[in-house]
Write a protein that holds these residues in place. Structure first.
Motif, PDB file in Angstrom:
ATOM      1  N   GLY A 126       0.815  -1.216   0.000  1.00  0.00           N
ATOM      2  CA  GLY A 126       0.000   0.000   0.000  1.00  0.00           C
ATOM      3  C   GLY A 126       0.845   1.260   0.000  1.00  0.00           C
ATOM      4  O   GLY A 126       0.544   2.218  -0.721  1.00  0.00           O
ATOM      5  N   ILE A 127       1.912   1.239   0.779  1.00  0.00           N
ATOM      6  CA  ILE A 127       2.814   2.402   0.822  1.00  0.00           C
ATOM      7  C   ILE A 127       3.492   2.608  -0.533  1.00  0.00           C
ATOM      8  O   ILE A 127       3.641   3.742  -1.006  1.00  0.00           O
ATOM      9  CB  ILE A 127       3.859   2.220   1.940  1.00  0.00           C
ATOM     10  CG1 ILE A 127       3.171   2.292   3.312  1.00  0.00           C
ATOM     11  CG2 ILE A 127       4.955   3.285   1.842  1.00  0.00           C
ATOM     12  CD1 ILE A 127       4.063   1.873   4.459  1.00  0.00           C
ATOM     13  N   PHE A 129       2.279   1.876  -3.407  1.00  0.00           N
ATOM     14  CA  PHE A 129       1.283   2.478  -4.297  1.00  0.00           C
ATOM     15  C   PHE A 129       1.139   3.972  -4.026  1.00  0.00           C
ATOM     16  O   PHE A 129       1.172   4.794  -4.955  1.00  0.00           O
ATOM     17  CB  PHE A 129      -0.063   1.774  -4.111  1.00  0.00           C
ATOM     18  CG  PHE A 129      -1.182   2.402  -4.890  1.00  0.00           C
ATOM     19  CD1 PHE A 129      -1.407   2.051  -6.205  1.00  0.00           C
ATOM     20  CD2 PHE A 129      -2.002   3.369  -4.310  1.00  0.00           C
ATOM     21  CE1 PHE A 129      -2.445   2.640  -6.937  1.00  0.00           C
ATOM     22  CE2 PHE A 129      -3.028   3.963  -5.019  1.00  0.00           C
ATOM     23  CZ  PHE A 129      -3.254   3.595  -6.332  1.00  0.00           C
ATOM     24  N   ILE A 130       0.994   4.327  -2.749  1.00  0.00           N
ATOM     25  CA  ILE A 130       0.757   5.730  -2.378  1.00  0.00           C
ATOM     26  C   ILE A 130       1.947   6.612  -2.772  1.00  0.00           C
ATOM     27  O   ILE A 130       1.769   7.715  -3.301  1.00  0.00           O
ATOM     28  CB  ILE A 130       0.482   5.839  -0.869  1.00  0.00           C
ATOM     29  CG1 ILE A 130      -0.852   5.167  -0.538  1.00  0.00           C
ATOM     30  CG2 ILE A 130       0.466   7.295  -0.418  1.00  0.00           C
ATOM     31  CD1 ILE A 130      -1.105   4.998   0.945  1.00  0.00           C
ATOM     32  N   VAL A 131       3.153   6.112  -2.529  1.00  0.00           N
ATOM     33  CA  VAL A 131       4.357   6.890  -2.839  1.00  0.00           C
ATOM     34  C   VAL A 131       4.662   6.853  -4.336  1.00  0.00           C
ATOM     35  O   VAL A 131       5.099   7.847  -4.930  1.00  0.00           O
ATOM     36  CB  VAL A 131       5.557   6.363  -2.026  1.00  0.00           C
ATOM     37  CG1 VAL A 131       6.845   7.062  -2.444  1.00  0.00           C
ATOM     38  CG2 VAL A 131       5.316   6.549  -0.531  1.00  0.00           C
ATOM     39  N   ARG A 133       2.668   6.512  -6.953  1.00  0.00           N
ATOM     40  CA  ARG A 133       1.750   7.176  -7.894  1.00  0.00           C
ATOM     41  C   ARG A 133       2.198   8.590  -8.257  1.00  0.00           C
ATOM     42  O   ARG A 133       2.314   8.904  -9.453  1.00  0.00           O
ATOM     43  CB  ARG A 133       0.334   7.171  -7.334  1.00  0.00           C
ATOM     44  CG  ARG A 133      -0.692   7.720  -8.318  1.00  0.00           C
ATOM     45  CD  ARG A 133      -2.105   7.460  -7.888  1.00  0.00           C
ATOM     46  NE  ARG A 133      -3.037   7.687  -8.981  1.00  0.00           N
ATOM     47  CZ  ARG A 133      -4.316   7.378  -8.943  1.00  0.00           C
ATOM     48  NH1 ARG A 133      -4.826   6.813  -7.861  1.00  0.00           N
ATOM     49  NH2 ARG A 133      -5.105   7.618  -9.979  1.00  0.00           N
TER      50      ARG A 133
END
Length: 240
Positions: A126-127, A129-131, A133
């Motif tokens: 998840g991290i 993905f967040i970073v 993007r």
């Protein structure tokens, strides 16, 4: 880990092209999420079967079916036949979860990993993905292509190492813990890089209506990242 050919092909197609699908990743996200949920369901089912003598025959069958389904579903999705590709991708996600259950079982039985290690691996994805993007979406063509080529070459080399490791394991030769840590750590770095590259490459390769191939590509990135994070945690906590 079947995304090497798709990854390299996407890079070739993206080279020098403008953004074709500005909204394709947003459209793909619900299908990515659904695929990951189905993978969790498949893993739960596999864990429930793991003590059964049927687990290993089903595991081998699932591995073979998973490989076949990947190529069939990928081809159908590339042709835009979403109504046909969707159930195939759902079945692929379930089978991926079943085969992943063996690694999760090892993680659950490894002191220092357990359920918290599995949660940490999922959070790591998840991290990423967040970073990844904002970084990937704002890469220049020069930086995006350079990173894409580096990650592509690295993944090919990694899979070569894994094949050698598998061959040694077949003959009963184990991997030293320090080498397993190095391989798993490299896998984590490469698929973190791939999570960044996805946001550069995929909108330049697919139109907004080709969201299923994008969902499949991103699914493979995050599943592989999850696997290597979990392998790294197991290797670190299993040192002699």
């Amino acid at each position: 880990m079947s995304n090497t050919s798709n990854f390299r092909g996407a890079i070739r197609e993206a080279k020098g092209l403008p953004i074709l699908g500005p909204n394709v990743i947003s459209k793909a996200l619900p299908f990515l999420g659904a695929g990951l949920v189905l993978t969790a369901v498949g893993a739960y089912g596999g864990l429930g079967m793991i003590a059964s003598p049927l687990f290993m025959p089903l595991f081998i069958g699932a591995m073979i079916a998973q490989i076949v389904l990947f190529f069939v579903a990928s081809n159908v999705a590339q042709q835009g036949k979403n109504s046909v590709a969707l159930p195939l991708l759902a079945a692929y996600s379930l089978l991926s979860g079943y085969t992943l259950s063996a690694l999760i079982f090892v993680a659950l039985g490894t002191q220092g990993v357990g359920i918290m290690g599995i949660v940490a691996a999922a959070l790591g994805c998840g991290i990423a993905f967040i970073v990844g993007r904002p970084i990937g979406s704002n890469l220049s063509d020069k930086d995006g292509l350079a990173l894409s080529k580096t990650v592509s070459i690295g993944i090919i080399a990694l899979f070569g190492v894994l094949l050698v490791q598998l061959a040694f394991a077949f003959f009963g030769v184990g991997t030293p813990s320090f080498l397993e840590i190095a391989i798993s750590g490299m896998g984590v770095l490469l698929f973190v890089g791939a999570s960044v590259v996805d946001f550069y490459v995929l909108p330049r390769t697919y139109t907004d209506e080709q969201y299923l191939p994008v969902a499949l590509s991103m699914y493979l990135t995050y599943i592989n990242l999850f696997i290597f994070i979990l392998r790294l945690l197991i290797a670190i906590n299993s040192r002699d």
